[in-house]
Design an enzyme around this catalytic site. Sequence first.
Site, PDB file in Angstrom:
ATOM      1  N   ASP A  80       3.052   5.573  -6.765  1.00 29.23           N
ATOM      2  CA  ASP A  80       4.181   5.377  -5.845  1.00 29.23           C
ATOM      3  C   ASP A  80       5.505   5.234  -6.571  1.00 29.23           C
ATOM      4  OD1 ASP A  80       1.679   3.817  -4.382  1.00 29.23           O
ATOM      5  OD2 ASP A  80       2.906   5.072  -3.088  1.00 29.23           O
TER       6      ASP A  80
ATOM      7  N   HIS B 144      -1.955  -2.100  -9.840  1.00 28.30           N
ATOM      8  CA  HIS B 144      -2.909  -1.470  -8.912  1.00 28.30           C
ATOM      9  C   HIS B 144      -4.144  -2.364  -8.833  1.00 28.30           C
ATOM     10  CE1 HIS B 144      -5.588   1.475  -7.059  1.00 28.30           C
ATOM     11  NE2 HIS B 144      -4.480   2.083  -6.683  1.00 28.30           N
TER      12      HIS B 144
ATOM     13  N   HIS C 242       0.869  -1.195   0.000  1.00 25.47           N
ATOM     14  CA  HIS C 242       0.000   0.000   0.000  1.00 25.47           C
ATOM     15  C   HIS C 242       0.899   1.236   0.000  1.00 25.47           C
ATOM     16  CE1 HIS C 242      -3.422   2.496   0.591  1.00 25.47           C
ATOM     17  NE2 HIS C 242      -3.727   2.234   1.837  1.00 25.47           N
TER      18      HIS C 242
END
Length: 396
Positions: free
Chosen positions: A331, A271, A229
């Site tokens: 990210d 994702h 995450h």
Amino acid sequence: ELGFFTYDPGFVSTASCSSDITYMDGEKGILEYRGYPIEQLAHSSSYLETCYLLFHGELPTPEQLENFESEIDNRNMVHEALKNFYNGFRRDAHPMAIMMGVTGALSAFYHDHMDVHNKEDRETAMLRLVAKIPTIAAWSYRHAKGLPFMYADSSMSYSENFLYMMFGSPNKKYVADPVHVKAFDLILILHADHEQNASTSTVRLSGSSEANPFAAVAAGVATLWGPSHGGANEAVIRMLEDIIKSGKTLESFVDRAKDKSDRFRLMGFGHRVYKAYDPRARIIREVCHDILRDLPADSPYKEMLDTAMKLEEVALNDEYFKSRNLYPNVDFYSGVIFLAMGIPLNMFTVLFAMARTIGWISQWNEMMGDEESRIGRPRQLYTGKETREYVEMSDR
Ligand code: SDX
């Protein structure tokens, strides 16, 4: 049918809640906060304006924004006694461990006589969290470095203030690089909310028991920490470090990521919801390339960042990744930008938590403001043993 959206029955059955705050379309790569496309907010808004929008549901008028900014400014100090918590942590404690502890400790300082069912009290909790989290975050870095804690300077913008509390010094003037301030504010906007991701769902579930918002947000911080995450931005850089140290080809790492017998995954790719390009990644990718273009040739991060860009190219052209719609996610790029800004690796997820605090508390507020809201109670599919008789120790 839920309002003007029509969901297929399968979707509704897996939906954990309904919400007016953030809309995502994973197939089309769409993200909207209160109906405003993330691309427009990223281009034209500020993080504090986005905070106002997420919590209140509408863009603020100039007066409302000025008042909101001053409300935040009035709360960016924390009780001096909170400093004692930092002294209890080892210098090498991970800043996310400190964030978890100190955010939860806010319950001991700021939750007296607050009623989670009172609208004004919920707004005060939001103001306190949005205002104090940057101070708590910056102090976790200062503690690790043995540096004096810096206090917010209300003459600065929200993002400038954070960089000042991180890198400033009591004995000399600090001016944040305006390119970094702008990039940081954009990253905060992109990470502000994201529908019912793991950490937001945690905040909702823990808040649904009527626990105080500081405790619920601390639970969100804990969940975000995981490398699957929010911890992915830190894990991306650690993966790049390993790739460089190994001396092996990028292709060999991409191949390893396809091997089901190996838990290795390409950090920063894929994702759970987006099966198109993460719209946030598309926006932040440009910022990343701009910052890398201005990176000094002798930057200690040059090799790392060049490796990141080459890995992006290899993965984007790989059949396994293309066939599974595995694109770089937000990210992948945020870690590269933070590195280029000189932010220490173990602070990356702290910055994600700082940005997501408004999303967590806005979703909590929406839930607690709903008269029908009740404690969450997910069920399970039991796959254990059939009923059986107890066996005495002598018969085992
Ligand atoms: C965030 O939920 C949110 O909204 C989260 C977030 C937010 O803003 O809150 O967007 C923030 O958490 C972004 C994600 C950050 N995590 C990472 O970058 C870690 C690396 N990514 C993977 O761990 C993975 O992609 C997940 C955890 C993000 C999603 O995993 P899923 O749900 O298993 O992905 P999937 O079902 O789409 O996988 C499809 C296939 C599978 O292989 P097959 O079974 O089809 O053979 O793709 C494979 C997966 O094994 N796969 C990967 C991969 N990600 C998925 N293979 C190699 N490397 C990867 N990174």
